[in-house]
Design a protein around this motif. Structure first.
Motif, PDB file in Angstrom:
ATOM      1  N   GLU A 101      27.265  57.456  13.414  1.00 14.13           N
ATOM      2  CA  GLU A 101      27.369  56.079  13.909  1.00 14.13           C
ATOM      3  C   GLU A 101      28.814  55.759  14.259  1.00 14.13           C
ATOM      4  O   GLU A 101      29.746  56.092  13.525  1.00 14.13           O
ATOM      5  N   THR A 137      21.633  56.320  16.428  1.00  9.67           N
ATOM      6  CA  THR A 137      21.281  56.704  15.062  1.00  9.67           C
ATOM      7  C   THR A 137      19.789  56.507  14.818  1.00  9.67           C
ATOM      8  O   THR A 137      19.103  55.824  15.579  1.00  9.67           O
ATOM      9  N   SER A 138      19.309  57.088  13.745  1.00  9.77           N
ATOM     10  CA  SER A 138      17.897  56.931  13.394  1.00  9.77           C
ATOM     11  C   SER A 138      17.582  55.496  13.000  1.00  9.77           C
ATOM     12  O   SER A 138      16.411  55.118  12.931  1.00  9.77           O
ATOM     13  N   TRP A 139      18.623  54.676  12.783  1.00  9.46           N
ATOM     14  CA  TRP A 139      18.400  53.256  12.469  1.00  9.46           C
ATOM     15  C   TRP A 139      18.758  52.349  13.639  1.00  9.46           C
ATOM     16  O   TRP A 139      18.817  51.142  13.510  1.00  9.46           O
TER      17      TRP A 139
END
Length: 234
Positions: A157, A177-179
């Motif tokens: 990130e 990012t995965s978020w």
């Protein structure tokens, strides 16, 4: 001790250590005697003599040095890439999220080898480009590169402004990012940059943040360093 290693040609090896090899860096506050023991154990596993493995003083630059047997490293004191024109010096690059990249090239008399430390800044400033050029100037052809474990594009990130600045220079860096926040994908960008220079790229995919067997500065600032390696059997 090894995350991965492979004999890529007769007597020529590349590999990457993991945390079971211990911290190999002298600049992270570890006891120098302990680091020395870790290095000697690694050299024994590689089949080379004590002190034979050549490391660098890495500073996120694009500087490339030259390594020759029984001689001091040529080039600036602070380096982020190192080339052995005769392939006759075992080389190591230390990382804990940045890219460890290991190189081999064919020459008329054997191999030239190299290692590079490519974080965001080094990648953008051309450390991999400079390493390829140095290998070619040493007479190398048929270049191959192994990109080792590093923080992945799902985990690295960065602020949106940093992402925009970086991807303006290297679009392949763009990731998320995965978020769902802005990120950079160092392995993908390095692979694309190397392929554009006709380097055959091999990726040893593993995210340092996600795998506790690998050191990660983002996961723990007080951490060690693992190594990317290239060496020849005695």
């Amino acid at each position: 001790m090894f995350w991965w290693r492979e004999q890529v040609d007769d007597g020529l090896w590349v590999g990457f250590t993991d945390s079971t090899a211990g911290n190999l860096a002298l600049h992270v506050g570890d006891d120098p005697g302990t680091v020395g023991r870790h290095r000697r154990a690694l050299e024994s596993a590689l089949g080379i003599g004590d002190g034979g493995l050549r490391f660098m003083n890495q500073v996120h630059s694009a500087n490339v040095g030259t390594a020759r047997p029984m001689e001091p490293t040529e080039g600036p004191a602070e380096l982020d890439a190192l080339v052995a024109p005769g392939g006759d010096v075992p080389l190591g690059v230390m990382v804990a999220d940045c890219l460890p990249v290991v190189f081999t090239a064919n020459t008329g008399h054997g191999y030239a080898t190299g290692v590079a430390h490519a974080g965001r800044r080094g990648l953008l400033d051309g450390v991999l480009v400079n390493t390829v050029r140095r290998l070619e100037s040493a007479g190398g052809s048929g270049l191959r590169a192994w990109i080792g474990p590093a923080i992945c594009g799902r985990c690295y990130e960065v602020p949106a402004a940093m992402q925009e600045e970086a991807t303006a220079a290297l679009p392949e860096l763009r990731s998320e990012t995965s978020w769902g926040t802005p990120a950079l994908d160092l392995p993908a960008a390095a692979a694309a940059q190397l392929a554009s220079m006709d380097v055959a790229v091999h990726r040893v995919d593993a995210c340092t943040l996600e795998h506790p067997q690998l050191f990660s500065y983002r996961r723990d600032h007080a951490t060690g360093r693992f190594a990317g390696l290239v060496w020849t059997e005695a």
